[in-house]
Scaffold this motif. Structure first.
Motif, PDB file in Angstrom:
ATOM      1  N   GLY A  94       0.796  -1.222   0.000  1.00  0.00           N
ATOM      2  CA  GLY A  94       0.000   0.000   0.000  1.00  0.00           C
ATOM      3  C   GLY A  94       0.825   1.266   0.000  1.00  0.00           C
ATOM      4  N   SER A  95       1.957   1.269   0.719  1.00  0.00           N
ATOM      5  CA  SER A  95       2.728   2.517   0.791  1.00  0.00           C
ATOM      6  C   SER A  95       3.288   2.872  -0.584  1.00  0.00           C
ATOM      7  CB  SER A  95       3.847   2.414   1.827  1.00  0.00           C
ATOM      8  OG  SER A  95       4.712   1.340   1.527  1.00  0.00           O
TER       9      SER A  95
ATOM     10  N   GLU B 258      -3.838  -2.435  11.020  1.00  0.00           N
ATOM     11  CA  GLU B 258      -4.122  -1.839   9.702  1.00  0.00           C
ATOM     12  C   GLU B 258      -4.215  -0.337   9.924  1.00  0.00           C
ATOM     13  OE1 GLU B 258      -3.753  -2.645   6.250  1.00  0.00           O
ATOM     14  OE2 GLU B 258      -4.885  -4.394   6.887  1.00  0.00           O
TER      15      GLU B 258
ATOM     16  N   ARG C 260       0.527 -11.429   4.946  1.00  0.00           N
ATOM     17  CA  ARG C 260       1.383 -11.500   6.133  1.00  0.00           C
ATOM     18  C   ARG C 260       0.514 -11.808   7.341  1.00  0.00           C
ATOM     19  NH1 ARG C 260       4.345  -6.202   6.447  1.00  0.00           N
ATOM     20  NH2 ARG C 260       2.494  -5.535   5.363  1.00  0.00           N
TER      21      ARG C 260
ATOM     22  N   THR D 119       3.109  -0.270   9.496  1.00  0.00           N
ATOM     23  CA  THR D 119       3.993  -1.174  10.237  1.00  0.00           C
ATOM     24  C   THR D 119       5.387  -0.584  10.450  1.00  0.00           C
ATOM     25  OG1 THR D 119       4.311  -2.318   8.140  1.00  0.00           O
ATOM     26  CG2 THR D 119       2.847  -3.360   9.738  1.00  0.00           C
TER      27      THR D 119
ATOM     28  N   HIS E 170       3.291   4.989   7.177  1.00  0.00           N
ATOM     29  CA  HIS E 170       2.227   4.184   6.561  1.00  0.00           C
ATOM     30  C   HIS E 170       1.639   3.117   7.467  1.00  0.00           C
ATOM     31  CE1 HIS E 170       1.876   5.618   2.414  1.00  0.00           C
ATOM     32  NE2 HIS E 170       3.100   6.076   2.617  1.00  0.00           N
TER      33      HIS E 170
HETATM   34  O1  GMT Z   1       2.841  -1.203   6.896  1.00  0.00           O
HETATM   35  C1  GMT Z   1       2.683  -2.126   6.098  1.00  0.00           C
HETATM   36  O2  GMT Z   1       2.191  -3.218   6.368  1.00  0.00           O
HETATM   37  C2  GMT Z   1       3.102  -1.926   4.728  1.00  0.00           C
HETATM   38  C3  GMT Z   1       2.262  -0.905   4.089  1.00  0.00           C
HETATM   39  C4  GMT Z   1       2.369  -1.203   2.655  1.00  0.00           C
HETATM   40  O3  GMT Z   1       3.332  -0.756   2.036  1.00  0.00           O
HETATM   41  O4  GMT Z   1       1.492  -1.904   2.176  1.00  0.00           O
HETATM   42  O5  GMT Z   1       0.873  -0.961   4.474  1.00  0.00           O
HETATM   43  C5  GMT Z   1       0.438   0.100   5.259  1.00  0.00           C
HETATM   44  O6  GMT Z   1       0.296   1.211   4.405  1.00  0.00           O
HETATM   45  C6  GMT Z   1      -0.869   1.224   3.586  1.00  0.00           C
HETATM   46  C7  GMT Z   1      -0.840   2.499   2.733  1.00  0.00           C
HETATM   47  O7  GMT Z   1      -0.794   3.638   3.523  1.00  0.00           O
HETATM   48  C8  GMT Z   1      -2.103   1.155   4.473  1.00  0.00           C
HETATM   49  O8  GMT Z   1      -3.279   1.206   3.674  1.00  0.00           O
HETATM   50  C9  GMT Z   1      -2.074  -0.147   5.254  1.00  0.00           C
HETATM   51  O9  GMT Z   1      -3.167  -0.159   6.138  1.00  0.00           O
HETATM   52  C10 GMT Z   1      -0.792  -0.241   6.057  1.00  0.00           C
HETATM   53  N1  GMT Z   1      -0.691  -1.609   6.619  1.00  0.00           N
HETATM   54  C11 GMT Z   1      -0.735  -1.840   7.936  1.00  0.00           C
HETATM   55  O10 GMT Z   1      -0.857  -0.968   8.764  1.00  0.00           O
HETATM   56  C12 GMT Z   1      -0.635  -3.276   8.325  1.00  0.00           C
END
Ligand code: GMT
Length: 376
Positions: free
Chosen positions: A13-14, A281, A207, A122, A120
């Motif tokens: 997502g990021s 999330e 994951r 994690t 973003h």
């Molecule tokens: O933090 C991650 O898991 C990775 C990241 C990604 O690159 O996919 O996901 C996060 O960023 C996204 C975009 O801003 C968010 O929509 C997701 O909710 C977020 N994932 C988590 O928090 C697990």
């Protein structure tokens, strides 16, 4: 403005948000420079005003691993100077915010480039919880000129978990509501479900935090009550576990494993419900893309999901792990055509009014402009 964007180029997502932001900024006439290890997966065809700067990998027997982060920081510094960037926007704290800090150190204190970091998820809720990484992540955040987070919940968690006084500005993720929209896709849909069957969808990087077992257990309960099939899109560490569970639940004929897909708008358009039972999330970009496509969401109340999905209006949310609750919600929605139609319309309307690409890109532009104003 001349804007450098650095992000993870692969599935996630990021990277998707950073790439869509870059495309939208370029479309508005800004010069956008992606400083990356690889071409971002959502970039697609050629775009005017977008330039790609790919990092070289250095190997040498003395080095146990290639020094990717230093190479990226050095590339950032080079691009900032050569292309006279006004803004460097790093997405995800590790390594990007820290590389941005290093790049500016290379340029000296008086260099006018300004540094924005977007957190973003994690990067804070998982990586910054590791003692060995917390201080370096804090450094990247403290040394950025402005730090944004993709939800209020993530902004709050950042302040609480890594104890910094720096204000964290929430700017929600966004969706292109022309690309993700409710359209009938009978030809695509018939690949996955019969006309009398409901089609559920889960998209993730497979994951642990995505709770694939909950996705499958919810679906199993749903498919015992109403005719249904499930599309699983993505790949990751829990893929083998998902295959194993599908076999042990004897639902092989009802579950489609689609693997990694870069073009997902059509899949959203032919789905009836999105399942997102995540443990963590920060936002849930897939929930927003589903809503824009008129697809209600059944998910957990983790993190920022309740800021995206309006419980009882655009989907139903239950506590993390409440498989029975999520299954009941899904069944009740699928069995009530009138309610389903209302949720579907609400979902689309919420995505268009609160999370559209135009408003959110304007919020980022305002951040950049305020920094450049201060600089003058
Ligand atoms: O933090 C991650 O898991 C990775 C990241 C990604 O690159 O996919 O996901 C996060 O960023 C996204 C975009 O801003 C968010 O929509 C997701 O909710 C977020 N994932 C988590 O928090 C697990």
């Amino acid at each position: 403005m001349r804007i450098g964007i650095s992000c993870y180029p692969t599935l996630g997502g990021s990277g998707a948000v950073a790439t869509e932001l870059g495309k939208a900024l370029a479309h508005k006439g800004h010069e956008v420079h992606f400083i990356v290890a690889d071409i971002p997966f959502r970039l697609g065809e050629f775009h005017q005003n977008i330039f790609i700067h790919e990092m070289d990998t250095v190997t040498y027997p003395v080095l146990r691993t290639p020094p990717h982060d230093f190479s990226l920081a050095a590339l950032m510094a080079d691009v900032i100077v050569e292309r006279e960037l006004d803004i460097l926007h790093t997405h995800y704290a590790l390594p990007f915010a820290v590389c941005g800090f290093l790049a500016r150190q290379m340029l000296g204190d008086h260099h006018p480039v300004r540094h924005v970091t977007t957190l973003h998820g994690t990067d804070i809720t998982v990586l910054a919880q590791d003692k060995s990484l917390m201080n370096v992540i804090r450094l990247g955040i403290e040394k950025s000129d402005v730090v944004t987070a993709v939800s209020r919940d993530l902004a709050r968690q950042t302040s609480d978990l890594i104890q910094i006084d720096k204000p964290i500005m929430p700017i929600y993720n966004f969706v292109d509501t022309d690309q993700f929209r409710p359209v009938h896709r009978p030809l695509v849909r018939q690949c996955f479900a019969n006309p009398d069957e409901h089609l559920l969808l889960h998209i993730s990087n497979f994951r642990r935090v995505k709770r694939l077992p909950d996705v499958l257990n919810v679906f199993d309960q749903v498919s015992r009550s109403v005719p249904a099939r499930l599309m699983l899109v993505g790949e990751g560490p829990d893929l083998a576990l998902a295959h194993e569970m599908v076999r042990s639940l004897h639902i092989e004929d009802k579950v489609h494993f689609l693997g990694r897909q870069d073009e997902v708008a059509e899949l959203f358009a032919c789905a009836d419900l999105l399942l997102l039972p995540s443990e963590k999330e920060s936002f849930g970009l897939v929930a927003l893309e589903a809503m824009a496509s008129g697809v209600p969401v059944i998910g957990s109340t983790a993190g920022g999901i309740p800021e995206v999905v309006a419980h009882g209006e655009t989907g139903w949310l239950a506590p993390v792990g409440d498989v029975d609750g999520m299954a009941k919600y899904a069944i009740s929605l699928l069995q009530d055509n009138g309610l389903y139609r209302k949720f579907s319309e609400n979902a689309r309307a919420r995505a268009v009014s609160l999370f559209n690409v135009h408003d959110k890109v304007a919020e980022y532009e305002a951040v950049y402009e305020s920094l450049l104003g201060n600089r003058k």
